[in-house]
Motif scaffolding. Structure first.
Motif, PDB file in Angstrom:
ATOM      1  N   PHE A 170      -5.267  -1.714   7.712  1.00  0.00           N
ATOM      2  CA  PHE A 170      -5.196  -3.133   7.383  1.00  0.00           C
ATOM      3  C   PHE A 170      -3.807  -3.683   7.668  1.00  0.00           C
ATOM      4  O   PHE A 170      -3.651  -4.781   8.213  1.00  0.00           O
ATOM      5  CB  PHE A 170      -5.570  -3.336   5.910  1.00  0.00           C
ATOM      6  CG  PHE A 170      -5.384  -4.747   5.439  1.00  0.00           C
ATOM      7  CD1 PHE A 170      -4.413  -5.056   4.511  1.00  0.00           C
ATOM      8  CD2 PHE A 170      -6.183  -5.768   5.916  1.00  0.00           C
ATOM      9  CE1 PHE A 170      -4.236  -6.360   4.081  1.00  0.00           C
ATOM     10  CE2 PHE A 170      -6.004  -7.076   5.489  1.00  0.00           C
ATOM     11  CZ  PHE A 170      -5.030  -7.369   4.570  1.00  0.00           C
ATOM     12  N   ALA A 171      -2.773  -2.903   7.304  1.00  0.00           N
ATOM     13  CA  ALA A 171      -1.409  -3.358   7.574  1.00  0.00           C
ATOM     14  C   ALA A 171      -1.177  -3.502   9.070  1.00  0.00           C
ATOM     15  O   ALA A 171      -0.555  -4.457   9.541  1.00  0.00           O
ATOM     16  CB  ALA A 171      -0.397  -2.386   6.965  1.00  0.00           C
ATOM     17  N   LEU A 172      -1.696  -2.549   9.839  1.00  0.00           N
ATOM     18  CA  LEU A 172      -1.524  -2.609  11.294  1.00  0.00           C
ATOM     19  C   LEU A 172      -2.223  -3.829  11.875  1.00  0.00           C
ATOM     20  O   LEU A 172      -1.659  -4.582  12.676  1.00  0.00           O
ATOM     21  CB  LEU A 172      -2.094  -1.334  11.913  1.00  0.00           C
ATOM     22  CG  LEU A 172      -1.809  -1.133  13.393  1.00  0.00           C
ATOM     23  CD1 LEU A 172      -0.330  -0.927  13.597  1.00  0.00           C
ATOM     24  CD2 LEU A 172      -2.579   0.053  13.919  1.00  0.00           C
ATOM     25  N   LEU A 173      -3.488  -4.043  11.448  1.00  0.00           N
ATOM     26  CA  LEU A 173      -4.232  -5.191  11.957  1.00  0.00           C
ATOM     27  C   LEU A 173      -3.587  -6.498  11.525  1.00  0.00           C
ATOM     28  O   LEU A 173      -3.556  -7.472  12.286  1.00  0.00           O
ATOM     29  CB  LEU A 173      -5.676  -5.143  11.451  1.00  0.00           C
ATOM     30  CG  LEU A 173      -6.529  -4.033  12.032  1.00  0.00           C
ATOM     31  CD1 LEU A 173      -7.900  -4.038  11.366  1.00  0.00           C
ATOM     32  CD2 LEU A 173      -6.683  -4.229  13.532  1.00  0.00           C
ATOM     33  N   PHE A 174      -3.089  -6.501  10.305  1.00  0.00           N
ATOM     34  CA  PHE A 174      -2.409  -7.680   9.795  1.00  0.00           C
ATOM     35  C   PHE A 174      -1.229  -8.012  10.690  1.00  0.00           C
ATOM     36  O   PHE A 174      -1.026  -9.156  11.105  1.00  0.00           O
ATOM     37  CB  PHE A 174      -1.938  -7.377   8.371  1.00  0.00           C
ATOM     38  CG  PHE A 174      -1.482  -8.564   7.599  1.00  0.00           C
ATOM     39  CD1 PHE A 174      -0.144  -8.848   7.466  1.00  0.00           C
ATOM     40  CD2 PHE A 174      -2.394  -9.393   6.979  1.00  0.00           C
ATOM     41  CE1 PHE A 174       0.279  -9.938   6.737  1.00  0.00           C
ATOM     42  CE2 PHE A 174      -1.978 -10.481   6.248  1.00  0.00           C
ATOM     43  CZ  PHE A 174      -0.630 -10.752   6.133  1.00  0.00           C
ATOM     44  N   ALA A 217       0.356 -12.099  16.545  1.00  0.00           N
ATOM     45  CA  ALA A 217      -0.048 -12.273  17.931  1.00  0.00           C
ATOM     46  C   ALA A 217       0.224 -13.682  18.404  1.00  0.00           C
ATOM     47  O   ALA A 217      -0.171 -14.053  19.486  1.00  0.00           O
ATOM     48  CB  ALA A 217      -1.538 -11.958  18.076  1.00  0.00           C
ATOM     49  N   GLY A 218       0.879 -14.453  17.581  1.00  0.00           N
ATOM     50  CA  GLY A 218       1.250 -15.782  18.027  1.00  0.00           C
ATOM     51  C   GLY A 218       0.717 -16.885  17.146  1.00  0.00           C
ATOM     52  O   GLY A 218       1.082 -18.033  17.313  1.00  0.00           O
ATOM     53  N   THR A 275       6.624 -18.667   7.807  1.00  0.00           N
ATOM     54  CA  THR A 275       5.585 -19.433   7.124  1.00  0.00           C
ATOM     55  C   THR A 275       4.275 -18.686   7.038  1.00  0.00           C
ATOM     56  O   THR A 275       3.268 -19.272   6.695  1.00  0.00           O
ATOM     57  CB  THR A 275       5.336 -20.748   7.873  1.00  0.00           C
ATOM     58  OG1 THR A 275       4.986 -20.401   9.211  1.00  0.00           O
ATOM     59  CG2 THR A 275       6.588 -21.587   7.887  1.00  0.00           C
ATOM     60  N   ALA A 276       4.290 -17.397   7.331  1.00  0.00           N
ATOM     61  CA  ALA A 276       3.021 -16.669   7.360  1.00  0.00           C
ATOM     62  C   ALA A 276       2.328 -16.718   6.014  1.00  0.00           C
ATOM     63  O   ALA A 276       1.120 -16.931   5.927  1.00  0.00           O
ATOM     64  CB  ALA A 276       3.281 -15.217   7.771  1.00  0.00           C
ATOM     65  N   GLY A 277       3.115 -16.505   4.942  1.00  0.00           N
ATOM     66  CA  GLY A 277       2.503 -16.446   3.621  1.00  0.00           C
ATOM     67  C   GLY A 277       1.780 -17.730   3.267  1.00  0.00           C
ATOM     68  O   GLY A 277       0.591 -17.733   2.898  1.00  0.00           O
ATOM     69  N   TYR A 278       2.482 -18.857   3.370  1.00  0.00           N
ATOM     70  CA  TYR A 278       1.867 -20.107   2.940  1.00  0.00           C
ATOM     71  C   TYR A 278       0.791 -20.588   3.903  1.00  0.00           C
ATOM     72  O   TYR A 278      -0.155 -21.256   3.491  1.00  0.00           O
ATOM     73  CB  TYR A 278       2.939 -21.178   2.742  1.00  0.00           C
ATOM     74  CG  TYR A 278       3.773 -20.887   1.525  1.00  0.00           C
ATOM     75  CD1 TYR A 278       5.110 -20.590   1.644  1.00  0.00           C
ATOM     76  CD2 TYR A 278       3.200 -20.883   0.268  1.00  0.00           C
ATOM     77  CE1 TYR A 278       5.856 -20.299   0.531  1.00  0.00           C
ATOM     78  CE2 TYR A 278       3.935 -20.583  -0.841  1.00  0.00           C
ATOM     79  CZ  TYR A 278       5.269 -20.294  -0.711  1.00  0.00           C
ATOM     80  OH  TYR A 278       6.004 -19.997  -1.815  1.00  0.00           O
TER      81      TYR A 278
END
Lengths: 538, 485
Positions: free
Chosen positions: A405-409, A415-416, A422-425
């Motif tokens: 899951f961490a890898l896919l995340f 991936a762009g 700002t990933a979290g929000y």
């Protein structure tokens, strides 16, 4: 100080914005889950798993170099996987149990859509909780995710090895009426081959192999142990001693010659056979050779020398590796393995009740024909392998799931689509948006839908604003008023949009004839919102 | 002025499309209508604007116009909106010079200002010796929807330069008078004014020194000896080695800087009292003080020099600059030099000939604290190279004032070497180990042990805590220097 770089800095998001996003997310998630009361528990477990993921990522990103953080983060990986699986598969199972079997095939597609909607609500809520927790301290970046993946891999090593050993043990010790247990017969056959071969023919090949093994092992031990240093040093640090060097050379020659001779002797013994050898070499010489090559004392000596030398070499190498490195760094690297060992121990302890409870719950949720088949197959499985083995392997799989899951995340997020700041929000607001949209499809009240949408945009905007503010100004400066002004503006625009939407809805329903009190209230609300907006923009 | 536009609300369009799609797929009117909400956000983002110019007035004030080194100065920045529009998001960063450390508050702020209103932000910096210019504060405006930013550096009215100097002393006036003999009474007999002892008459003693009363009583000739007045030179030695360039809290002057400051104040006091004072230092690079550094690497200012006061000022100013520098690179240079000099030492006896040169381990000899073994010195190898150079340069009758933070054992070795050769000495040491952490307490304890070690070999020690003004320390040390033990 140039104007371009003046505002660069690095600090966590500011307090007020973080508080606003957390409160809004909590309220919207609670209201949405109220729509699907059946699925509250999987959603809560999924949220707990998301919290463990955020905590583990934060601990890994801290990188303070304490072994305790590694242990705690690796123990949390199991909780993350449990949360993930329960949140997704558990929800699906509950819904399947509730909706299926269907009466007609025509209702199948409708039921599937309804299932997908409810699943979407739960997943959206869990994603929203995950996003808010990740954005709290802004820990999402490529390096932290890569470290977390490595942590997961290291943690899964110990349970996987233990599980593999347990399965091998099961296969080795299984015995039924016909064949005795493999493990029981193994030492006897090995001992017979090595120590007491059949004194009918010469076994020079095995003797040569034993000589080679013993010579090389003792030579390695002489190298590893500080024999030369102890004997040769007269106080000024000499490290060379003539006798030790000679011994080394002798052992090396002996081992090399024996190793080279072994295949030749083996082929000779095989091809020529005992009778031919006896005739070629003479009967008395042949008998003495047989006695020499099958003498148990000699073989025991050689095997004992090997058995003492090899662990000595391993121990000395290990000690050198530990001594040359620092204890703190060693302890840090050991952290995930210790966590894995702790998880394995815990799994062994709680194996029986977990297996019983899990199989019972799953069987209860499946439809009738599947349920009985499932019960039978699990019973056979558990009897053969034993509950601890299954649970240990299950734990290893869970940790691997977390690592994946961490890898896919990391791949999916970076991936762009999302930037690190700002990933979290973005995740949080995306989750809220999706959950609200699905809630609209299962018949929630329009106010909930509008409120949820406004909430998702508010979370997105306030979260990004707080992150940028933390970077530019920092947490130590008092920024509460400015943040409240900004959030108030966004909220006002949202209210204006809600008023507009409600106005349009009622107008469409009543066919452009305003007159009902609710539509008048809606129009007043629109006007008030417009006034607020104009005031804010000026 | 930098104007930037950020596309923030583009997600609104994505949201509208998504909601429309969901509404069509599930045939749900609520979702279709709810697609208006993201549209209003897109409109909001497009409409919101920043003012075209930055109409902001900034003023800066320092609460102390003339601080001393180490004082805390509160800087207050007032930002006023002199335009006609509401500034919903105004961020300002003050241009604090890099050398000054902010110890309290923050030089950054974010405020929302209606027209005509003002906001203040204040923070504290620690003053350092010298003049520091504050750069113009940078101001950034944002629209309410945070879609546009406008950044500009606005010149601040009010105080711009923070200058911090030592106390002002008299201008160095050169007089042509020869250096006077010191007034330190010694413990040896000779010609002088104060009675010391009597001894048997030897032919050649002057008649006015014979004790005639004794002759009248006993008929024997006895000569009176007086306390000999010798000219005593005072040598001030300032220790600015890299190991002393540390401080208990960031932003405060380092131990070496304080030693240079103490040395300068002592020099002023002794010069005003008319004592011939020589100034020297260890730990300073010879390049900056051309003409004052001898071939042994020690800067040396003699009182016989015509321009000795000017040279002394130059030395002290260079010492304070050096003491301010980052200690890390200098410390590495020092260790590298030590390795190079001790690698030239021949291999120790007893090694086999076939050992490679890099097995003789020069690291061991270099790592002993300044005590490189050299069997050729008269002490039998116990004196540091630097101490030997200082001893070679000292005048035979000198009292030595050592200003050192006492953070390693080298000053104690110097004190021992000086006392062995009979030089009276005073050690003035600022205490930079104040602090509550266990490490700082350990450092403070070892520093006290070193001071006691210096006292045991005969030095007078004056330890000066940083919360007291240096005058207390000077008052405790000057009697020893001016009047004798």
């Amino acid at each position: 100080m140039s104007t371009d770089t003046a505002f660069d800095g690095a600090d966590r998001p500011t307090r007020t914005s973080t508080a606003i996003t957390a409160v809004v997310t909590a309220v919207v998630v609670a209201l949405l889950l109220g729509e699907v009361r059946l699925l509250v528990w999987p959603a809560v477990v999924g949220s707990v798993g998301a919290a463990c993921f955020a905590a583990g990522l934060h601990l890994v990103a801290l990188d303070r170099g304490e072994p305790v953080t590694g242990v705690v983060a690796s123990v949390l990986t199991v909780a993350v996987a449990v949360g993930l699986l329960v949140g997704t598969l558990g929800t699906v199972l509950l819904l399947v149990g509730a909706f299926f079997p269907v009466e007609t095939t025509a209702a199948l597609s409708i039921r599937s859509l309804q299932l997908v909607s409810r699943l979407g609500i739960v997943l959206g809520c869990v994603l929203a909780v995950l996003g808010v927790l990740l954005g709290l301290r802004n820990v999402v970046d490529r390096r932290a995710l890569a470290s977390y993946f490595q942590l997961g891999v290291k943690t899964s090593v110990v349970p996987a090895l233990v599980g593999g050993a347990m399965i091998a043990g099961v296969y080795l010790t299984q015995s039924d009426a016909n064949s005795p247990a493999l493990l029981g017969t193994l030492p006897a056959t090995l001992g017979g081959w090595l120590l007491t071969p059949d004194p009918v023919a010469t076994h020079l090949a095995t003797l040569a192999l034993l000589v080679a093994a013993a010579a090389l092992a003792v030579r390695a031990a002489v190298d590893a142990l500080p024999i030369a240093e102890l004997l040769a040093d007269s106080g000024v640090g000499q490290t060379r001693e003539r006798r030790v060097e000679q011994t080394r050379r002798l052992l090396g020659w002996a081992g090399g010659v024996a190793l080279a001779a072994a295949p030749v002797v083996f082929v000779t013994e095989l091809v020529v056979g005992p009778a031919g050898l006896s005739g070629a070499l003479g009967a008395s010489f042949y008998r003495s050779l047989v006695a020499l090559s099958t003498a148990p004392g000699l073989r025991l000596l050689l095997v004992a020398a090997t058995a003492i030398a090899v662990p000595t070499v391993v121990a000395v190498r290990l000690l050198r590796w530990v001594a040359q490195g620092s204890v703190a760094a060693f302890a840090n690297r050991l952290g995930p393995f210790v966590g894995g060992a702790a998880i394995t121990a815990g799994a062994v302890v709680v194996a029986q009740p977990v297996v019983r409870g899990l199989s019972g719950w799953v069987a209860g949720k499946l439809p009738a024909p599947f349920s009985s088949a499932f019960r039978e197959s699990t019973a056979v499985f558990v009897d053969f392998y034993g509950a601890p083995t299954i649970v240990v392997l299950l734990v290893a799989v869970l940790v691997a799931v977390t690592a994946t899951f961490a890898l896919l995340f990391r791949v999916g997020v970076f991936a762009g689509y999302l930037s690190a700041e700002t990933a979290g929000y973005s995740l949080a607001s995306g989750g809220l948006f999706v959950a609200t949209a699905f809630a609209g499809t299962v018949g929630a009240s329009p106010w909930l839908v509008f409120g949820g949408l406004v909430g998702s945009f508010l979370v997105w905007d306030t979260g990004r604003y707080g992150t940028t503010l933390g970077e530019e100004v920092g947490r130590h400066a008092p920024t509460r008023d400015a943040e409240l002004v900004h959030a108030g503006g966004t909220l006002a625009v949202g209210l204006l949009g809600t008023g507009l939407a409600y106005g349009i809805a009622t107008t469409m329903e009543s066919g452009f004839t305003p007159g009902s009190p609710t539509s008048v209230v809606a129009l007043v609300g629109v006007l008030v919102g417009v006034v607020f907006l104009v005031a804010a923009l000026r | 002025m930098t104007h930037r536009r950020v596309e923030r609300w583009g997600v609104g369009l994505v949201g509208t499309l998504a909601l429309t799609g969901f509404g069509v797929l599930y045939a749900n009117g609520t979702l279709l209508v709810a697609a208006v909400i993201p549209l209003t956000y897109v409109l909001y983002g497009a409409v919101s604007r920043v003012p075209p110019t930055v109409d902001v007035a900034v003023e800066r004030t320092f609460d102390q116009p003339d601080p001393r080194p180490g004082d805390a100065v509160t800087v207050t920045l007032t930002v006023e909106n002199v335009g006609e529009r509401v500034l919903s998001d105004l961020r300002v960063i003050d241009g604090v010079p890099d050398e000054l450390a902010v110890t309290d508050g923050s030089p950054r702020a974010c405020v929302a200002l209606p027209p005509g209103e003002a906001a203040t932000l204040s923070y504290t910096v620690v003053a350092k010796r010298g003049q520091y210019d504050f750069a113009d504060p940078v101001v950034r405006l944002r629209s309410l929807a945070a879609t546009e930013t406008l950044t500009e550096a606005v010149a601040a009215d009010g105080d711009v330069t923070l200058s911090c100097a030592n106390t002002v002393t008299d201008a160095p006036v050169q007089d042509a008078a020869l250096p006077r003999a010191g007034t330190l009474p010694t413990d040896t007999g000779g010609s002088g004014l104060e009675f010391y002892a009597t001894r048997q008459y030897q032919s050649g003693d002057p008649m006015n020194r014979v004790d005639w009363r004794h002759y009248a009583k006993t008929g024997e000739f006895v000569t009176v000896e007086y306390r000999q007045e010798q000219s005593i030179r005072t040598v001030i030695l300032v220790d600015t080695r890299p190991v002393g360039r540390v401080t208990a809290r960031p932003g405060y002057p380092t131990g070496a800087e304080l030693c240079a400051y103490a040395g300068e104040r002592l020099y002023d006091a002794l010069d005003a009292a008319g004592i011939a004072t020589t100034v020297t230092a260890v730990g300073v690079d010879g390049d900056a003080l051309d003409g004052l550094v001898g071939p042994d690497g020690l800067p040396w200012v003699d009182p016989e020099d015509n321009a000795h006061a000017g040279h002394a000022r130059r030395v002290f100013s260079e010492l304070q600059d050096v003491a301010d520098r980052d200690a890390a690179t200098d410390a590495l240079d020092e260790v590298r030099e030590r390795w190079q000099t001790s690698a030239a030492v021949p291999g120790t006896p007893g090694t086999n000939g076939d050992q490679a040169p890099d097995e003789t381990e020069p690291v061991d000899t270099a790592m002993t604290a300044d005590g490189g073994a050299d069997p050729t010195s008269p002490d039998g190898g116990g004196t540091d190279e630097r101490i030997r150079r200082i001893l070679a340069r000292l005048p035979p009758t000198a009292q030595v004032v050592v200003c050192s933070p006492m953070l390693d054992d080298w000053p104690v070795e110097l004190a021992r070497a000086l006392s062995v050769r009979g030089y009276p000495q005073v050690v003035v040491s600022p205490d930079v180990t104040g602090g509550d952490s266990p490490g700082q307490r350990v450092l403070g304890a070892s520093r006290r042990l070193r001071l006691q070690g210096s006292e045991r070999v005969g030095a007078t020690t004056v330890s000066w805590r940083l919360d007291q003004p240096i005058d207390y320390a000077l008052r405790r040390s000057l009697p020893h220097l001016l009047g004798g033990r």
